[in-house]
Design a protein around this motif. Structure first.
Motif, PDB file in Angstrom:
ATOM      1  N   ASP A  11       0.839  -1.206   0.000  1.00 48.65           N
ATOM      2  CA  ASP A  11       0.000   0.000   0.000  1.00 48.65           C
ATOM      3  C   ASP A  11       0.870   1.249   0.000  1.00 48.65           C
ATOM      4  N   VAL A  12       1.908   1.228   0.814  1.00 47.54           N
ATOM      5  CA  VAL A  12       2.819   2.380   0.917  1.00 47.54           C
ATOM      6  C   VAL A  12       3.477   2.631  -0.429  1.00 47.54           C
ATOM      7  N   TRP A  13       4.015   1.554  -1.017  1.00 45.67           N
ATOM      8  CA  TRP A  13       4.714   1.676  -2.300  1.00 45.67           C
ATOM      9  C   TRP A  13       3.780   2.185  -3.400  1.00 45.67           C
ATOM     10  N   LYS A  14       2.552   1.662  -3.433  1.00 47.68           N
ATOM     11  CA  LYS A  14       1.606   2.108  -4.460  1.00 47.68           C
ATOM     12  C   LYS A  14       1.284   3.589  -4.294  1.00 47.68           C
ATOM     13  N   ALA A  15       1.088   4.024  -3.052  1.00 47.69           N
ATOM     14  CA  ALA A  15       0.783   5.438  -2.798  1.00 47.69           C
ATOM     15  C   ALA A  15       1.958   6.315  -3.222  1.00 47.69           C
ATOM     16  N   VAL A  16       3.174   5.862  -2.920  1.00 42.52           N
ATOM     17  CA  VAL A  16       4.390   6.603  -3.287  1.00 42.52           C
ATOM     18  C   VAL A  16       4.445   6.822  -4.800  1.00 42.52           C
ATOM     19  N   HIS A  17       4.187   5.760  -5.559  1.00 45.43           N
ATOM     20  CA  HIS A  17       4.311   5.872  -7.018  1.00 45.43           C
ATOM     21  C   HIS A  17       3.125   6.604  -7.643  1.00 45.43           C
ATOM     22  N   ARG A  18       1.944   6.497  -7.019  1.00 40.03           N
ATOM     23  CA  ARG A  18       0.793   7.275  -7.510  1.00 40.03           C
ATOM     24  C   ARG A  18       1.062   8.766  -7.310  1.00 40.03           C
ATOM     25  N   LEU A  19       1.576   9.110  -6.141  1.00 37.82           N
ATOM     26  CA  LEU A  19       1.864  10.516  -5.841  1.00 37.82           C
ATOM     27  C   LEU A  19       2.950  11.054  -6.788  1.00 37.82           C
ATOM     28  N   ALA A  20       3.993  10.265  -6.997  1.00 39.12           N
ATOM     29  CA  ALA A  20       5.088  10.713  -7.877  1.00 39.12           C
ATOM     30  C   ALA A  20       4.582  10.895  -9.308  1.00 39.12           C
ATOM     31  N   GLY A  21       3.757   9.964  -9.772  1.00 38.04           N
ATOM     32  CA  GLY A  21       3.208  10.068 -11.127  1.00 38.04           C
ATOM     33  C   GLY A  21       2.380  11.341 -11.274  1.00 38.04           C
ATOM     34  N   TRP A  22       1.588  11.626 -10.262  1.00 38.48           N
ATOM     35  CA  TRP A  22       0.735  12.821 -10.263  1.00 38.48           C
ATOM     36  C   TRP A  22       1.601  14.087 -10.312  1.00 38.48           C
ATOM     37  N   LEU A  23       2.644  14.113  -9.527  1.00 37.24           N
ATOM     38  CA  LEU A  23       3.539  15.283  -9.517  1.00 37.24           C
ATOM     39  C   LEU A  23       4.295  15.412 -10.839  1.00 37.24           C
ATOM     40  N   ASN A  24       4.767  14.279 -11.381  1.00 37.87           N
ATOM     41  CA  ASN A  24       5.549  14.327 -12.621  1.00 37.87           C
ATOM     42  C   ASN A  24       4.693  14.676 -13.833  1.00 37.87           C
ATOM     43  N   ARG A  25       3.373  14.518 -13.718  1.00 41.04           N
ATOM     44  CA  ARG A  25       2.501  14.948 -14.814  1.00 41.04           C
ATOM     45  C   ARG A  25       2.221  16.450 -14.735  1.00 41.04           C
ATOM     46  N   GLY A  26       2.839  17.142 -13.777  1.00 46.12           N
ATOM     47  CA  GLY A  26       2.717  18.596 -13.717  1.00 46.12           C
ATOM     48  C   GLY A  26       1.535  19.091 -12.904  1.00 46.12           C
ATOM     49  N   ALA A  27       1.039  18.240 -12.002  1.00 44.93           N
ATOM     50  CA  ALA A  27      -0.169  18.589 -11.263  1.00 44.93           C
ATOM     51  C   ALA A  27       0.003  19.856 -10.418  1.00 44.93           C
ATOM     52  N   VAL A  28       1.185  20.084  -9.877  1.00 45.08           N
ATOM     53  CA  VAL A  28       1.408  21.274  -9.056  1.00 45.08           C
ATOM     54  C   VAL A  28       2.016  22.382  -9.914  1.00 45.08           C
ATOM     55  N   GLN A  29       3.066  22.030 -10.650  1.00 52.33           N
ATOM     56  CA  GLN A  29       3.810  23.023 -11.422  1.00 52.33           C
ATOM     57  C   GLN A  29       4.706  22.224 -12.365  1.00 52.33           C
TER      58      GLN A  29
END
Lengths: 241, 323
Positions: free
Chosen positions: A31-49
């Motif tokens: 669960d931890v690993w999946k959350a880590v990679h979901r969050l990273a994918g979201w950030l790398n798609r430019g979700a924040v900046q």
């Protein structure tokens, strides 16, 4: 359901003036690993900046940003919002890569030492390494190394006190409860137990290595003749032609 | 085009063509790499009207001698040096109009380590994930060695009457711009508490830069804080500028070519400004670490980025007026 599921929570720590360490805390490592990679994918798609980039590992995401474009506070606040978003089912890529390995000898100088540490014969160490498909948890240093969970050894394996100045390309090494495949020659403090004859890295392609987190690796023991015969063969997925 | 402008390296020892870094690399397991003194690299490109991410030359420790096939516009920044065109000295940190066939000597003084040379229009070099930054681990990059010829995208007509030299430009650059302070500002790392009272001694001690310095890391000799209970740590992403305490009597400061993950705790992290300073440190130099906050570091960083914005704006305005 929230972005990280019910069983995990997120901790954000500053790491200099242009980096944050985001740690996902939870009892289930998957669960931890999946959350880590979901969050990273979201950030790398430019979700924040668009200039924000994320390096996901096992239980943490290193978030790098340019303080000219955004702030640590803004990113932390966006991550707080992300936690409350509904989980999106992303297609998880999960190919299998067969990796022939020559164990021991010059190809794996630490194999006997590892056997002593875990209190099993060498043959049993090889059996444990080859017993399961290893899930690639992340790409790490140096040079997009494939980092996986370690074999099911009874105890963690200590690193070398003084790192070797050079381990060869294709080294298969263990440390702690992790295993790594190193695509290039590099210094390393990990315990080298074997070496694959496959060619892993190419710099004439955008994806410099054939694997991504989520892929799985199956190790297959080969002897010296098998190793020599396969030397230089490109690493690829099981179903690639 | 048959008559492609080129920059010929008459003599060069440790030069590379680089840029601000492979920003798409870390998410794919590669180090960001790129110019170690990011401010000097940005300034060089700004001074010749290039985009911040355009390729430019980084030379480490040794000077180089260049000769363009066409008229070009160059700028030299970084380690304090006085570029010379056909033997005549010219100031650094300002646009430099060089005629076809003239020889440009770029020195690296012992007051710094790395100089940057940008050329208007930039270099046509191979890229990986959008960046030309060399990566020694994977064997990618364009090096600048004696006899090498680098393709340029454009030439540039002479900008100024040579009787006035390049000094007709005023970019508002402070006189002490290339000065390298002996202090590295750091922010407490996420694992600082593991080191207990040893952390304070980091700030009270003096350190000497060792000869073991490269794109991956900078080793400094001196007091090394110890953790009371070291254990095996799960690999995690580690930031550029991280100060680590390996076994032995040297601290390791990670530079832009570092492996992106490590299993060692992070004691402190250099500020962005301090990373530029670290890029200019020479072996034998004495330094110390000074504790600061992220807020203070960001304020200092933004001040320098705004200076770069002003340089870029003035350069574009000046070139528009002259052309």
């Amino acid at each position: 359901m929230t972005g990280t599921g019910m069983a995990t929570k997120i901790e954000v720590s500053p790491c200099g003036d242009s980096t944050l360490r985001v740690t996902v805390v939870g009892t289930d490592t998957d669960d931890v690993w999946k959350a880590v990679h979901r969050l990273a994918g979201w950030l790398n798609r430019g979700a924040v900046q668009p200039t924000v980039s994320a390096v996901p590992t096992y239980d943490a995401v290193l978030v790098e940003f340019d303080p000219y474009h955004t702030t640590a506070e803004a990113i932390a606040s966006h991550i707080g919002v992300w936690e409350t978003l509904p989980e999106q089912d992303e297609p998880v890529r999960s190919g299998v890569i067969d990796v022939p390995v020559l164990f021991g000898g010059a190809a794996g100088p630490d194999l006997g030492w590892v056997a002593d540490v875990i209190g099993e014969p060498v043959a049993r160490v090889i059996e444990l390494v080859c017993a399961k498909e290893h899930l690639i948890r992340c790409l790490g240093g140096p040079a997009a190394s494939a980092m996986t969970d370690g074999p099911d050894f009874p105890v963690p394996v200590p690193r070398l006190a003084t790192p070797r100045l050079r381990v060869p390309p294709g080294a298969i090494s263990v440390a702690g409860r992790q295993l790594v495949i190193g695509p290039v020659a590099a210094p390393s403090g990990w315990r080298q137990i074997g070496r694959t004859p496959l060619d892993i890295l190419r710099t004439d392609a955008e994806a410099v290595v054939p694997y991504r987190p989520g892929d799985r690796v199956r190790f297959l023991p080969v002897d010296q003749a098998g190793y020599d015969g396969l030397l230089g063969t490109p690493m690829r997925h099981r179903h690639d032609d | 085009m048959t008559d492609r402008p080129e920059l010929y390296a008459e003599s060069a020892t440790a030069g590379v063509v680089t840029d601000l870094g492979r920003t798409r690399g870390p998410s794919r397991g590669l180090a960001v790499n790129g110019a170690l003194d990011q401010f000097a690299a940005r300034a060089a490109n700004a001074l010749v009207g290039n985009a911040p991410t355009d390729p430019l030359i980084e030379t480490t420790g040794f000077g180089l001698t260049l000769r363009p096939s066409h008229d070009v516009l160059m700028a030299v920044t970084g380690a304090p040096s006085e570029p010379a065109v056909d033997g005549r000295p010219h100031p650094a940190w300002t646009p430099l109009s060089v005629r076809a066939g003239e020889t440009v000597r770029v020195g690296v003084s012992d007051a710094g380590l790395r100089a940057y040379v940008a050329v208007h229009g930039s270099f046509d070099v191979p890229r990986l994930m959008g960046s030309c930054a060399p990566d020694s681990m994977i064997g990618f990059g364009t090096s600048v060695t004696s006899g090498a010829s680098l393709s340029l995208f454009r030439s540039h007509p002479p900008l100024v009457n040579r009787r006035f030299g390049a000094t007709v430009f005023d970019f508002g650059i402070p006189r002490d711009i290339g000065r390298v302070p002996g202090v590295l500002d750091v922010i407490d790392g996420p694992d600082a508490v593991e080191f207990g009272s040893g952390l304070q001694r980091l700030f009270d001690s003096r350190y000497t830069v060792t000869p073991r310095i490269n794109h991956v890391g900078l080793r400094v000799a001196g007091y090394v804080p110890r953790r009371p209970a070291p254990g095996e740590v799960l690999s995690r992403g580690v930031p550029v500028g991280a100060v680590e305490a390996p076994a032995g009597d040297e601290l390791l400061v990670l530079m832009r070519g570092r492996g992106i993950t490590a299993g060692y705790p992070v004691l402190a992290v250099l500020t962005s400004r301090a990373q530029d300073v670290a890029a200019q440190l020479r072996p034998g130099q004495e330094i110390r670490f000074r504790r600061t906050t992220a807020a203070a570091a960001t304020a200092a960083y933004l001040e320098r980025r705004r200076l770069l914005d002003r340089i870029a704006l003035r350069a574009r305005t000046a070139f528009a007026a002259l052309s």
